[in-house]
Design an enzyme around this catalytic site. Structure first.
Site, mmCIF file in Angstrom:
data_model
loop_
_atom_site.group_PDB
_atom_site.id
_atom_site.type_symbol
_atom_site.label_atom_id
_atom_site.label_comp_id
_atom_site.label_asym_id
_atom_site.label_seq_id
_atom_site.Cartn_x
_atom_site.Cartn_y
_atom_site.Cartn_z
ATOM 1 N N GLU A 128 0.920 -1.257 -0.390
ATOM 2 C CA GLU A 128 0.138 -0.036 0.077
ATOM 3 C C GLU A 128 0.867 1.315 0.114
ATOM 4 O O GLU A 128 1.695 1.233 0.510
ATOM 5 C CB GLU A 128 -0.808 0.066 1.309
ATOM 6 C CG GLU A 128 -2.511 1.449 1.191
ATOM 7 C CD GLU A 128 -2.593 1.067 2.916
ATOM 8 O OE1 GLU A 128 -2.879 0.012 3.629
ATOM 9 O OE2 GLU A 128 -3.942 2.605 2.566
ATOM 10 N N GLY A 267 2.224 2.527 11.252
ATOM 11 C CA GLY A 267 2.926 1.631 12.358
ATOM 12 C C GLY A 267 2.004 0.168 11.900
ATOM 13 O O GLY A 267 3.203 -0.844 12.526
ATOM 14 N N ALA A 268 1.488 -0.182 10.852
ATOM 15 C CA ALA A 268 1.248 -1.812 10.189
ATOM 16 C C ALA A 268 0.270 -1.786 9.108
ATOM 17 O O ALA A 268 -0.191 -0.644 8.976
ATOM 18 C CB ALA A 268 0.671 -1.984 11.856
ATOM 19 N N GLU A 270 -2.804 -4.320 6.916
ATOM 20 C CA GLU A 270 -3.578 -5.060 7.427
ATOM 21 C C GLU A 270 -3.314 -6.246 5.573
ATOM 22 O O GLU A 270 -4.915 -6.571 5.745
ATOM 23 C CB GLU A 270 -4.846 -4.556 7.258
ATOM 24 C CG GLU A 270 -5.272 -3.281 5.240
ATOM 25 C CD GLU A 270 -4.653 -2.031 5.285
ATOM 26 O OE1 GLU A 270 -3.708 -1.704 5.962
ATOM 27 O OE2 GLU A 270 -5.994 -1.400 4.588
ATOM 28 N N ASN A 271 -2.448 -6.558 4.657
ATOM 29 C CA ASN A 271 -2.834 -7.906 4.751
ATOM 30 C C ASN A 271 -2.930 -8.920 4.650
ATOM 31 O O ASN A 271 -3.175 -8.821 5.506
ATOM 32 C CB ASN A 271 -1.194 -7.978 3.724
ATOM 33 C CG ASN A 271 -0.297 -6.719 4.238
ATOM 34 O OD1 ASN A 271 -0.228 -6.162 2.796
ATOM 35 N ND2 ASN A 271 0.607 -7.103 4.839
ATOM 36 N N HIS A 303 -6.369 -2.642 15.163
ATOM 37 C CA HIS A 303 -7.255 -1.900 13.395
ATOM 38 C C HIS A 303 -7.102 -2.513 12.357
ATOM 39 O O HIS A 303 -8.189 -2.229 11.540
ATOM 40 C CB HIS A 303 -6.256 -0.695 13.871
ATOM 41 C CG HIS A 303 -6.847 0.466 12.732
ATOM 42 N ND1 HIS A 303 -7.117 0.961 12.215
ATOM 43 C CD2 HIS A 303 -6.105 -0.044 11.198
ATOM 44 C CE1 HIS A 303 -6.436 2.295 11.177
ATOM 45 N NE2 HIS A 303 -6.105 1.129 10.060
ATOM 46 N N GLU A 304 -5.756 -3.296 12.622
ATOM 47 C CA GLU A 304 -5.417 -3.632 11.191
ATOM 48 C C GLU A 304 -6.329 -5.902 11.239
ATOM 49 O O GLU A 304 -6.579 -5.534 10.122
ATOM 50 C CB GLU A 304 -3.790 -4.590 11.695
ATOM 51 C CG GLU A 304 -2.961 -3.547 11.517
ATOM 52 C CD GLU A 304 -2.768 -1.770 10.589
ATOM 53 O OE1 GLU A 304 -3.642 -2.639 9.475
ATOM 54 O OE2 GLU A 304 -2.269 -1.096 10.949
ATOM 55 N N HIS A 307 -9.844 -4.430 9.729
ATOM 56 C CA HIS A 307 -9.709 -3.880 7.875
ATOM 57 C C HIS A 307 -10.114 -5.210 7.112
ATOM 58 O O HIS A 307 -10.686 -4.751 5.949
ATOM 59 C CB HIS A 307 -7.861 -3.706 7.644
ATOM 60 C CG HIS A 307 -8.198 -1.635 7.569
ATOM 61 N ND1 HIS A 307 -8.640 -1.055 6.928
ATOM 62 C CD2 HIS A 307 -6.924 -1.368 7.904
ATOM 63 C CE1 HIS A 307 -8.420 0.403 7.231
ATOM 64 N NE2 HIS A 307 -7.125 -0.431 8.208
ATOM 65 N N GLU A 326 -10.474 4.004 6.011
ATOM 66 C CA GLU A 326 -9.268 4.177 6.735
ATOM 67 C C GLU A 326 -10.241 5.119 8.018
ATOM 68 O O GLU A 326 -10.181 4.923 9.618
ATOM 69 C CB GLU A 326 -8.283 5.297 6.703
ATOM 70 C CG GLU A 326 -6.775 4.274 5.946
ATOM 71 C CD GLU A 326 -6.605 3.602 6.450
ATOM 72 O OE1 GLU A 326 -6.852 3.117 8.231
ATOM 73 O OE2 GLU A 326 -5.582 2.039 6.243
HETATM 74 N N1 BES Z 1 -3.527 0.700 6.314
HETATM 75 C C1 BES Z 1 -2.513 1.290 6.212
HETATM 76 C C2 BES Z 1 -1.353 0.662 7.139
HETATM 77 C C3 BES Z 1 -0.694 1.984 6.128
HETATM 78 C C4 BES Z 1 -0.786 3.382 5.150
HETATM 79 C C5 BES Z 1 0.770 1.616 4.571
HETATM 80 C C6 BES Z 1 0.262 3.746 3.660
HETATM 81 C C7 BES Z 1 1.280 1.959 4.124
HETATM 82 C C8 BES Z 1 0.971 2.996 4.252
HETATM 83 C C9 BES Z 1 -3.050 0.935 8.853
HETATM 84 O O1 BES Z 1 -4.015 0.154 8.357
HETATM 85 C C10 BES Z 1 -2.705 2.317 8.945
HETATM 86 O O2 BES Z 1 -3.759 2.483 8.747
HETATM 87 N N2 BES Z 1 -1.848 1.613 10.827
HETATM 88 C C11 BES Z 1 -1.553 3.753 11.002
HETATM 89 C C12 BES Z 1 -2.267 2.858 12.325
HETATM 90 C C13 BES Z 1 -3.924 3.028 12.595
HETATM 91 C C14 BES Z 1 -3.692 2.715 14.179
HETATM 92 C C15 BES Z 1 -4.259 4.294 12.119
HETATM 93 C C16 BES Z 1 -0.282 3.445 10.719
HETATM 94 O O3 BES Z 1 0.543 2.328 10.701
HETATM 95 O O4 BES Z 1 0.750 4.409 11.176
HETATM 96 ZN ZN ZN Z 2 -5.591 1.350 8.430
#
Ligand code: BES
Ligand code: ZN
Length: 863
Positions: A128, A267-268, A270-271, A303-304, A307, A326
């Site tokens: 992503e 942060g992480a 959701e693959n 969160h993940e 998703h 999101e």
């Molecule tokens: N889908 C995102 C992670 C992401 C976004 C990866 C853009 C690469 C590019 C994931 O679900 C996400 O939103 N992660 C947040 C943490 C969440 C608790 C708000 C993050 O990584 O900050």
């Molecule tokens: Zn997210």
């Protein structure tokens, strides 16, 4: 090392209105990986089906790739060409074909951490938003969904564990190699693809869904870290149960894996069936993680996981719809964390974050609606607006219809769009139909940027009181004129005289630019409790004296409103002092003292409530931010509260801390309050404060107390400070996540020499630009330290600009995230404005700048 494949900066703007359905779909993909750290061979076989009626070539997006071979239906194919970095394959009259492309990529030199990259001997992917095109040629757009079969092969010793999405259906050995075949039965967009290969150990567990599916759960980490995965595993099981109970959503595979990696931009991720996490949101034990870290793990795991439905089963049609997944998923994880802990405290934390990160964005040069109309680089749109304002907009819909009707709406949304790539409009329509509410006007929240303001005044007519509301939405870039928004406003009114007159909690829907709300009969002016629970993400302008605010802080029956009243009282006092009005701190001191009396029942709430508003939030209330005056007056107010209530702070600290292994609400609250008490006591300058802080630091049985004491010491210049920093460094130098804290507390320091200290720390042998966590812990912390970052000589600005320039060639995504801090120049005096703009110009003058940094810096400069 720089990444030769980074995209050159061609500022091309992409518009939402230009969306066209894909010309080709790709129902099936087979990927074949021959794994190597500096050379991985990728064979991709795409079964493509034409959607357009007339023949049209197949465009496959690439980023830094060269095709080694192209075949169509098994035959070597020469009818292809490159268009920039994209591969155009001419398929003639065909309406379906199998297109095979071979490429070779170099994970070791991928410093952008997008695509397939190496992180400490491990191979992992991050796709992503547009990273899949860095692995192989593909349409790489979220409305192209495919079933994936993934074969990977590699050296058994280097890559003993081979993981991908879905289920492992076959594996085998070939000499010193082994291989695995993974299949994901659920069609998914390319951004949800993942692969991980390396030496990992697992914490295994299981979960049985309501309908009886036995799901194997695995959390994969480096050897030695597995003992620190228990909290994440519990959070995962709690999330799975919560989504069944609250949203009726079950997990849909037999396997759910999480892998933790140290080098990660976000942060992480959701693959499908294989979430990849930043280690900081997986690893936790009492010795190394604070209570805040524990809550972070729980929230991000949730969160993940959430998703899987809000994002994966129903995905986004295009990246303009990002808030569809999101914003909704943040709302879901916020609700989950509230249910797992304290709803009012969670609400306070979420609102504090919104005000700290989203309100300034909405008031600045990068303001955009939660569904943007255009972008240059999508990575720049993973913003507090898309996420946190997006969550508030979902929350408002839920508030207006109530939980049962909201559930009918989300059920309809999931059922209607399961397996599809949907839009924000699809979501709103499902809530409208499922919950039975007209959201025609509410849709403006998706279109208009800027934080709405409600100006309130009380009017009386023969003992009957009303509230007059005037709504304005400020102009934002590209949107000079605004229409009034629809929003739920929760309010109540009380007689302060004890007569018992009251308006009980009421939900009003605001729709107009002006509106009058009847409150009922009151003998005198009632105390108004408004925007209770922060029912709408807005700014309320309402003149209230300290007496009324103090009364509400003590008597309001909504805890969030009590918090707000005390914060407003503190803010008014602080802003008055900053604008040179000789302050009367007594009302604040009395109100804090009163609130502390309730600490026994709910220490977590009390700790949040008595915390002074941040320097940045105080700055947001001023026409021109004066960072030095805010720093000075905030410290003075803190010292005054500290001194006046010294016996109370000392009493809180005299008790012993709850054992670090006790993670109950009450224990966490107790530790939080002790941290706040120590800060207030230290602010008084009491002679024994450093020694007391050092004793707490040394006696601490866990990281919450230890870090709080260290942070307090870091603000001063005692011998204990240097000693504690040294002990901490020696003890944790081999633990990267804890070492991040060591950098962070120093960059957060309220000392006058913090910018110089950060500059020196950037030369520390443990500092590296290669790890985004480390960059954030030093430079990110500095940008959050208002008076330091805005040091009058511009040294803070210079440091950030130099970082942006040095980091951009390696990791443009992380580099671009530092720019908004420089973009707030309009809020400062002329001298600072000039210094900030000069740094933005210096950044833009760099040759070969990434698209990420170019977009952010050029938009920030225009203002
Ligand atoms: N889908 C995102 C992670 C992401 C976004 C990866 C853009 C690469 C590019 C994931 O679900 C996400 O939103 N992660 C947040 C943490 C969440 C608790 C708000 C993050 O990584 O900050
Ligand atoms: Zn997210």
């Amino acid at each position: 090392m720089t990444d030769a494949s980074s995209t050159p900066a061609i500022p091309v703007t992409i518009y939402r209105s230009d969306y066209r359905a894909p010309e080709w779909q790709v129902p099936d993909i087979a990927l074949d990986f021959a794994l190597g750290i500096d050379a991985t061979k990728v064979g991709a076989a795409l079964s493509v089906v034409r959607q357009a009626d007339a023949p049209v070539p197949l465009t496959l997006r690439g980023d830094g790739l060269t095709p080694a071979a192209v075949r169509v239906d098994g035959e070597v194919w020469n009818d292809w060409r490159m268009d920039g970095s994209d591969l155009i394959v001419d398929l003639g009259e065909r309406s379906a074909a199998t297109v095979e492309v071979d490429t070779v990529i170099d994970p070791a030199s991928n410093t952008q951490l997008s695509g397939l990259y190496a992180s400490g001997g491990l191979l992992c992917t991050q796709c992503e938003a547009e990273g899949f095109r860095r692995i192989t040629f593909h349409p790489d757009r979220p409305d192209v969904l495919s079933r994936y079969k993934v074969r990977m092969q590699g050296d058994k010793a280097a890559f003993p564990i081979l993981l991908s999405n879905g289920n492992c259906i076959e594996q085998g050995e070939e000499g010193s190699d082994h291989w695995a075949l993974w299949e994901d039965p659920w069609p998914k967009p390319s951004y949800l693809f993942a692969l991980v290969a390396g030496d990992l150990v697992v914490n295994k567990d299981s979960f049985t869904t309501t309908s009886g599916r036995e799901v194997e759960l695995g959390i994969w980490v480096r050897g030695g870290d597995v003992e620190r995965t228990g909290h994440a595993m519990q959070a995962l099981k709690d999330s799975m149960k919560w989504d069944e109970e609250v949203y009726g959503r079950e997990y849909d595979l037999d396997l759910f894996n999480i892998v933790a990696v140290s080098d990660f931009n976000m942060g992480a991720m959701e693959n499908k069936g294989l979430n990849v996490f930043n280690t900081r949101y997986i690893l936790a034990d009492p010795d190394t993680a604070t209570d805040v870290d524990y809550d972070g793990v729980e929230g991000v795991v949730a969160h993940e996981y959430f998703h899987n439905w809000s994002g994966n089963r129903v995905t986004c049609r295009d990246w303009f719809q990002l808030s569809l997944k999101e914003g909704f998923t943040v709302f879901r994880d916020q609700s989950f964390s509230a249910d797992m802990g304290s709803p009012p405290v969670k609400r306070i934390e979420d609102v504090r974050l919104l005000r700290a990160a989203q309100f300034p964005e909405d008031a600045g040069p990068l303001a955009h609606p939660i569904r943007p109309d255009s972008f240059q680089e999508i990575s720049n749109f993973y913003t507090a607006t898309i996420y946190n304002k997006g969550a508030e907009i979902i929350r408002m819909m839920a508030t207006m219809v109530g939980p049962e009707r909201f559930r009918k709406g989300t059920d309809l949304y999931f059922d209607r769009h399961d397996g599809e790539a949907a839009t924000c409009e699809d979501f709103v329509r499902a809530i409208e139909e499922g919950a039975g509410i007209d959201l025609a006007q509410f849709r403006r929240w998706y279109e208009q940027a800027g934080t709405p303001r409600l100006k309130l005044s009380l009017v009386e007519d023969e003992g009957a009181w009303s509230l007059d509301v005037v709504q304005t939405v400020p102009p934002t870039p590209g949107q000079p004129e605004k229409q009034p928004m629809m929003m739920p406003l929760r309010l109540a009114a009380f007689a302060m005289d004890g007569s018992g007159d009251a308006l009980a909690d009421t939900l009003v829907t605001i729709t107009g630019a002006t509106q009058r709300i009847a409150l009922g009969k009151f003998v005198g002016r009632p105390a108004l409790s408004v925007n209770r629970g922060f029912s709408a993400p807005i700014i309320v302008d309402f003149e209230r004296g300290p007496g009324e605010l103090a009364w509400l802080a003590a008597h309001d029956d909504d805890p969030f409103a009590r918090y707000e009243a005390l914060q407003q009282l503190m803010l008014d006092t602080l802003v008055a002092a900053v604008s040179g009005k000789t302050g009367d701190n007594q009302a604040v001191i009395d109100a804090v003292g009163q609130t502390l009396a309730g600490a026994g029942n709910d220490p977590a709430f009390v700790a949040e409530a008595v915390l002074l508003p941040s320097e940045a939030f105080a700055g947001d209330q001023m026409v021109t931010v004066d960072p030095d005056a805010i720093r000075r007056e905030r410290l003075a107010l803190q010292a005054a509260i500290g001194a006046a209530l010294e016996t109370k702070w000392r009493a809180i600290l005299a008790g012993s801390a709850p054992p670090a292994t006790d993670l109950s609400r009450k224990a966490k609250g107790g530790r939080r309050l002790r941290g706040v008490a120590l800060a207030y006591l230290a602010a008084t300058g009491a002679d024994d404060a450093p020694a007391l802080a050092f004793r707490i630091f040394s006696d601490a049985d866990g990281m919450t107390e230890r870090q709080a004491a260290l942070a307090t010491l870091a603000h001063g210049d005692s011998d204990e400070r240097a000693h504690a920093l040294d002990i901490f460094y020696q003890r944790y130098r081999d633990n990267p996540l804890v070492l991040d804290k060591w950098f962070q507390v120093q960059a957060w320091s309220l000392r006058a020499d913090t910018v110089d200290a950060v500059k020196a720390l950037a030369q520390h042998p443990d500092f590296t630009l290669a790890n985004p966590n480390r960059v954030r812990s030093l430079y990110g912390a500095l940008t959050g330290n208002q008076a330091a970052f805005h040091q009058a000589d511009g040294a803070g600005y210079r440091l950030i600009a130099e970082l942006v320039i040095a980091l951009d060639p390696k990791n443009p995504q992380t580099s671009a995230k530092m720019i908004p801090s420089l973009g707030r120049w309009k809020r400062f005096d002329d001298a600072r404005q000039a210094l900030m703009k000069a740094e933005l110009e210096r950044i833009l003058a760099q040759p070969g700048l990434s698209r990420d940094v170019t977009e952010q810096a050029s938009k920030s400069l225009v203002g």
